[in-house]
Scaffold this motif. Sequence first.
Motif, PDB file in Angstrom:
ATOM      1  N   ALA A  37       0.862  -1.185   0.000  1.00  0.00           N
ATOM      2  CA  ALA A  37       0.000   0.000   0.000  1.00  0.00           C
ATOM      3  C   ALA A  37       0.888   1.221   0.000  1.00  0.00           C
ATOM      4  O   ALA A  37       2.079   1.146   0.356  1.00  0.00           O
ATOM      5  CB  ALA A  37      -0.924   0.009   1.221  1.00  0.00           C
ATOM      6  N   ALA A  38       0.332   2.360  -0.386  1.00  0.00           N
ATOM      7  CA  ALA A  38       1.091   3.606  -0.333  1.00  0.00           C
ATOM      8  C   ALA A  38       1.451   3.918   1.117  1.00  0.00           C
ATOM      9  O   ALA A  38       0.647   3.683   2.031  1.00  0.00           O
ATOM     10  CB  ALA A  38       0.263   4.746  -0.929  1.00  0.00           C
ATOM     11  N   GLU A  39       2.649   4.447   1.334  1.00  0.00           N
ATOM     12  CA  GLU A  39       3.104   4.671   2.709  1.00  0.00           C
ATOM     13  C   GLU A  39       2.191   5.608   3.485  1.00  0.00           C
ATOM     14  O   GLU A  39       1.961   5.409   4.676  1.00  0.00           O
ATOM     15  CB  GLU A  39       4.524   5.226   2.703  1.00  0.00           C
ATOM     16  CG  GLU A  39       5.101   5.341   4.102  1.00  0.00           C
ATOM     17  CD  GLU A  39       6.523   5.859   4.133  1.00  0.00           C
ATOM     18  OE1 GLU A  39       6.901   6.472   5.141  1.00  0.00           O
ATOM     19  OE2 GLU A  39       7.258   5.646   3.145  1.00  0.00           O
ATOM     20  N   GLU A  40       1.646   6.632   2.816  1.00  0.00           N
ATOM     21  CA  GLU A  40       0.770   7.555   3.551  1.00  0.00           C
ATOM     22  C   GLU A  40      -0.481   6.853   4.063  1.00  0.00           C
ATOM     23  O   GLU A  40      -1.008   7.185   5.138  1.00  0.00           O
ATOM     24  CB  GLU A  40       0.391   8.760   2.680  1.00  0.00           C
ATOM     25  CG  GLU A  40      -0.341   8.442   1.384  1.00  0.00           C
ATOM     26  CD  GLU A  40       0.598   8.304   0.192  1.00  0.00           C
ATOM     27  OE1 GLU A  40       0.123   8.552  -0.937  1.00  0.00           O
ATOM     28  OE2 GLU A  40       1.781   7.962   0.395  1.00  0.00           O
ATOM     29  N   ASN A  41      -0.944   5.857   3.323  1.00  0.00           N
ATOM     30  CA  ASN A  41      -2.099   5.081   3.790  1.00  0.00           C
ATOM     31  C   ASN A  41      -1.723   4.192   4.973  1.00  0.00           C
ATOM     32  O   ASN A  41      -2.474   4.101   5.947  1.00  0.00           O
ATOM     33  CB  ASN A  41      -2.660   4.224   2.652  1.00  0.00           C
ATOM     34  CG  ASN A  41      -3.356   5.044   1.582  1.00  0.00           C
ATOM     35  OD1 ASN A  41      -3.878   6.129   1.867  1.00  0.00           O
ATOM     36  ND2 ASN A  41      -3.358   4.554   0.364  1.00  0.00           N
ATOM     37  N   ILE A  42      -0.567   3.545   4.877  1.00  0.00           N
ATOM     38  CA  ILE A  42      -0.135   2.671   5.972  1.00  0.00           C
ATOM     39  C   ILE A  42       0.051   3.485   7.252  1.00  0.00           C
ATOM     40  O   ILE A  42      -0.361   3.065   8.345  1.00  0.00           O
ATOM     41  CB  ILE A  42       1.170   1.935   5.625  1.00  0.00           C
ATOM     42  CG1 ILE A  42       1.013   1.116   4.342  1.00  0.00           C
ATOM     43  CG2 ILE A  42       1.580   1.013   6.767  1.00  0.00           C
ATOM     44  CD1 ILE A  42       2.295   0.458   3.860  1.00  0.00           C
ATOM     45  N   LEU A  43       0.658   4.658   7.135  1.00  0.00           N
ATOM     46  CA  LEU A  43       0.837   5.521   8.299  1.00  0.00           C
ATOM     47  C   LEU A  43      -0.514   5.903   8.895  1.00  0.00           C
ATOM     48  O   LEU A  43      -0.704   5.844  10.125  1.00  0.00           O
ATOM     49  CB  LEU A  43       1.614   6.780   7.912  1.00  0.00           C
ATOM     50  CG  LEU A  43       1.682   7.883   8.976  1.00  0.00           C
ATOM     51  CD1 LEU A  43       2.303   7.370  10.265  1.00  0.00           C
ATOM     52  CD2 LEU A  43       2.464   9.087   8.444  1.00  0.00           C
ATOM     53  N   ARG A  44      -1.464   6.271   8.056  1.00  0.00           N
ATOM     54  CA  ARG A  44      -2.794   6.640   8.555  1.00  0.00           C
ATOM     55  C   ARG A  44      -3.441   5.467   9.271  1.00  0.00           C
ATOM     56  O   ARG A  44      -4.020   5.622  10.352  1.00  0.00           O
ATOM     57  CB  ARG A  44      -3.674   7.131   7.389  1.00  0.00           C
ATOM     58  CG  ARG A  44      -5.118   7.439   7.773  1.00  0.00           C
ATOM     59  CD  ARG A  44      -5.815   8.211   6.668  1.00  0.00           C
ATOM     60  NE  ARG A  44      -5.698   7.558   5.376  1.00  0.00           N
ATOM     61  CZ  ARG A  44      -6.505   6.575   4.969  1.00  0.00           C
ATOM     62  NH1 ARG A  44      -7.475   6.128   5.759  1.00  0.00           N
ATOM     63  NH2 ARG A  44      -6.354   6.033   3.774  1.00  0.00           N
TER      64      ARG A  44
END
Length: 316
Positions: free
Chosen positions: A230-237
């Motif tokens: 997944a895109a990193e910004e999604n994983i962080l969220r």
Amino acid sequence: MKTKQQISPFMSFDRQEWAELRQSYPMEITPEEIEELKGLNDVLNMQEVADIYLPLTRLINLHANAAQELYRSRSRFLHTKEKKVPYIIGIAGSVAVGKSTIARVLHTLLSRWDNHPRVSLVTTDGFLYPNAELKRRGIMNKKGFPESYDAHRLLSFLSDLKSGKTRVKAPVYSHLTYDIVEDESQVVTSPDVVIIEGINVLQPPKVQPGDDSDQVSVSDYFDFSIYVDAAEENILRWYVERFKTLRETAFQNEASYFHKYADLSDEEAERTAQDIWERINRKNLHENILPTRHRADLILLKGNQHFVNEIKMRKI
């Protein structure tokens, strides 16, 4: 002027193309079961199972059948006694990307195939060194990094499985106490399929200069491997959302290793989760986990709502 054609070992499918590969494989899971299989803050529904995981289960079933036939043929060729050897699936990917939910879904679906009903799910968390050992080595802040695992114990476990041993034990990890549970083990008995789930299971062996001995990695024992992406910004969220949910649930338990975070405000919890992500999880993702993505046989790429929207399958 002709542009260079991109060379890739993978075939790509969008969601609709992949869903059509399910063909007539029946839905053998209920909405109630799906609710039980979902991880914290993860998203899963009947449509996701039908479109993504039923075709995947069908593909794995075909691979497992072919692998068993190859094993029988090789046993006949070598004139050796045929043993029951499990088909081993590895599932890798970042913290908070939804690996555990996918592993549980596959465990449930694969166990309903007649030719491999005995399916076991083992997480590599149990093969982490105990906290006392991590502190002794000075790597408590690198928990989840490759060096924090008892690699020899994990490799021995997998070797025993692939040697046809009928009863193999794996250590157990508690997410409540954040440590190995002493004197407790998971017993895997005569499995048809074993799913190994962990963030770093696709790591290649780290060869030391001048070391010409045989190097073995965990993935050498896999028959099929999956990377959840997944895109990193999604994983962080998703990581921050999960942390805030845990603050209101598991962290409230006084026995929890993270009980100290139970009274954080929303703003404090968000800052704390982002800090942990930056110091530990992001570093682990970029240094160790993400570089293994293209070692997988299949990559599941999730969109921003946790649903898979692209599948990459390695060409045979």
